[in-house]
Design a protein around this motif. Structure first.
Motif, PDB file in Angstrom:
ATOM      1  N   ILE A 283       0.672  -1.279   0.193  1.00 29.89           N
ATOM      2  CA  ILE A 283      -0.100  -0.025   0.111  1.00 29.89           C
ATOM      3  C   ILE A 283       0.909   1.268  -0.027  1.00 29.89           C
ATOM      4  CG2 ILE A 283      -1.541   1.300   1.343  1.00 29.89           C
ATOM      5  CD1 ILE A 283      -2.910  -1.417   2.619  1.00 29.89           C
ATOM      6  N   ALA A 284       0.643   2.103  -1.044  1.00 32.17           N
ATOM      7  CA  ALA A 284       1.526   3.386  -1.030  1.00 32.17           C
ATOM      8  C   ALA A 284       0.102   4.401  -0.854  1.00 32.17           C
ATOM      9  CB  ALA A 284       2.094   3.394  -2.192  1.00 32.17           C
TER      10      ALA A 284
ATOM     11  N   SER B 114     -15.397  -2.001   7.506  1.00 36.84           N
ATOM     12  CA  SER B 114     -14.298  -2.958   7.485  1.00 36.84           C
ATOM     13  C   SER B 114     -12.991  -1.950   7.600  1.00 36.84           C
ATOM     14  CB  SER B 114     -14.182  -3.722   6.013  1.00 36.84           C
ATOM     15  OG  SER B 114     -13.116  -4.699   6.063  1.00 36.84           O
ATOM     16  N   THR B 115     -11.992  -2.720   8.149  1.00 36.38           N
ATOM     17  CA  THR B 115     -10.657  -1.731   8.316  1.00 36.38           C
ATOM     18  C   THR B 115      -9.728  -2.453   7.879  1.00 36.38           C
ATOM     19  OG1 THR B 115     -10.320  -2.657  10.628  1.00 36.38           O
ATOM     20  CG2 THR B 115     -11.566  -0.540  10.652  1.00 36.38           C
ATOM     21  N   VAL B 116      -8.541  -1.775   6.962  1.00 28.35           N
ATOM     22  CA  VAL B 116      -7.340  -2.367   6.655  1.00 28.35           C
ATOM     23  C   VAL B 116      -6.227  -1.595   7.173  1.00 28.35           C
ATOM     24  CG1 VAL B 116      -6.045  -2.654   4.631  1.00 28.35           C
ATOM     25  CG2 VAL B 116      -8.613  -2.746   4.392  1.00 28.35           C
ATOM     26  N   PRO B 117      -5.433  -2.465   8.207  1.00 34.49           N
ATOM     27  CA  PRO B 117      -4.414  -1.657   8.572  1.00 34.49           C
ATOM     28  C   PRO B 117      -3.296  -1.538   7.778  1.00 34.49           C
ATOM     29  CG  PRO B 117      -5.002  -3.859   9.913  1.00 34.49           C
ATOM     30  CD  PRO B 117      -5.691  -3.690   8.973  1.00 34.49           C
ATOM     31  N   ILE B 118      -2.630  -0.642   7.612  1.00 34.13           N
ATOM     32  CA  ILE B 118      -1.549  -0.330   6.550  1.00 34.13           C
ATOM     33  C   ILE B 118      -0.201  -0.977   7.232  1.00 34.13           C
ATOM     34  CG2 ILE B 118      -0.179   1.196   5.175  1.00 34.13           C
ATOM     35  CD1 ILE B 118      -2.603   3.193   5.583  1.00 34.13           C
ATOM     36  N   GLN B 119       0.140  -2.129   6.238  1.00 34.06           N
ATOM     37  CA  GLN B 119       1.246  -2.823   6.869  1.00 34.06           C
ATOM     38  C   GLN B 119       2.537  -2.957   6.146  1.00 34.06           C
ATOM     39  OE1 GLN B 119      -0.371  -6.321   8.545  1.00 34.06           O
ATOM     40  NE2 GLN B 119      -1.242  -5.413  10.453  1.00 34.06           N
ATOM     41  N   PRO B 120       3.604  -3.096   6.345  1.00 31.07           N
ATOM     42  CA  PRO B 120       4.716  -3.338   5.196  1.00 31.07           C
ATOM     43  C   PRO B 120       4.398  -4.837   4.511  1.00 31.07           C
ATOM     44  CG  PRO B 120       5.650  -3.054   7.427  1.00 31.07           C
ATOM     45  CD  PRO B 120       4.331  -3.278   7.571  1.00 31.07           C
ATOM     46  N   TRP B 121       4.524  -4.986   3.379  1.00 34.59           N
ATOM     47  CA  TRP B 121       4.168  -6.156   2.480  1.00 34.59           C
ATOM     48  C   TRP B 121       5.747  -6.728   2.097  1.00 34.59           C
ATOM     49  CZ3 TRP B 121      -0.156  -8.205   1.910  1.00 34.59           C
ATOM     50  CH2 TRP B 121      -0.419  -8.915   1.164  1.00 34.59           C
TER      51      TRP B 121
END
Length: 151
Positions: free
Chosen positions: A85-86, A141-148
């Protein structure tokens, strides 16, 4: 009729194109299409790496087959990080990322995206909106922004 929904759904989308995953019949109708629950996927148009899945009740019968029925405000929403995610530099605080009419004139389902900067989380809120009186149906709904991880 099943293959017509992705075309209608995509044509009504504001910013994202939906992909029909599949539908399940909930009530068999003697005349016209059956009542169904359909699952659609869409990728957030401004946030690569996020996909949302929406399940929504679809009215059958003669009116449903002709596109004249009002779909009930029954849906579910699940969004997930599916890649890196960017975030864009100027992401609006509240943005409608998807919209679909659920009746011929007066009802729609919208999905809003919010950014909870403090918690580094994207929040998606699906609402059913009646133009005249409003409707309380909603899902979140939630999306935690995490390293991929790199491939």
């Amino acid at each position: 009729m099943k293959r017509l929904f992705p075309l209608c759904f995509a044509a009504l989308a504001l910013s994202a194109a939906a992909e029909e995953i599949d539908c399940v019949t909930t009530t068999w109708k003697l005349v016209g299409a059956n009542h169904r629950i359909c699952v659609y996927a869409y990728d957030d148009p401004k946030i690569p790496g996020v996909t949302c899945h929406v399940s929504q009740a679809r009215t059958g019968g003669v009116k449903g087959s002709l596109g004249l029925a009002e779909d009930p405000s029954q849906f579910s929403l699940a969004c997930r990080q599916v890649g890196p995610i960017a975030l864009p530099a100027k992401l609006p605080a509240d943005e409608v990322v998807f919209s679909e009419d659920t009746s011929l004139l007066f009802k729609e389902t919208k999905i809003h995206r919010f950014l909870d900067r403090k918690r580094n989380v994207l929040v998606y809120l699906a609402i059913s909106r009646r133009i005249i009186e409003g409707a309380p149906a909603n899902a979140i709904s939630t999306v935690p922004i995490q390293p991929w991880p790199a491939p």
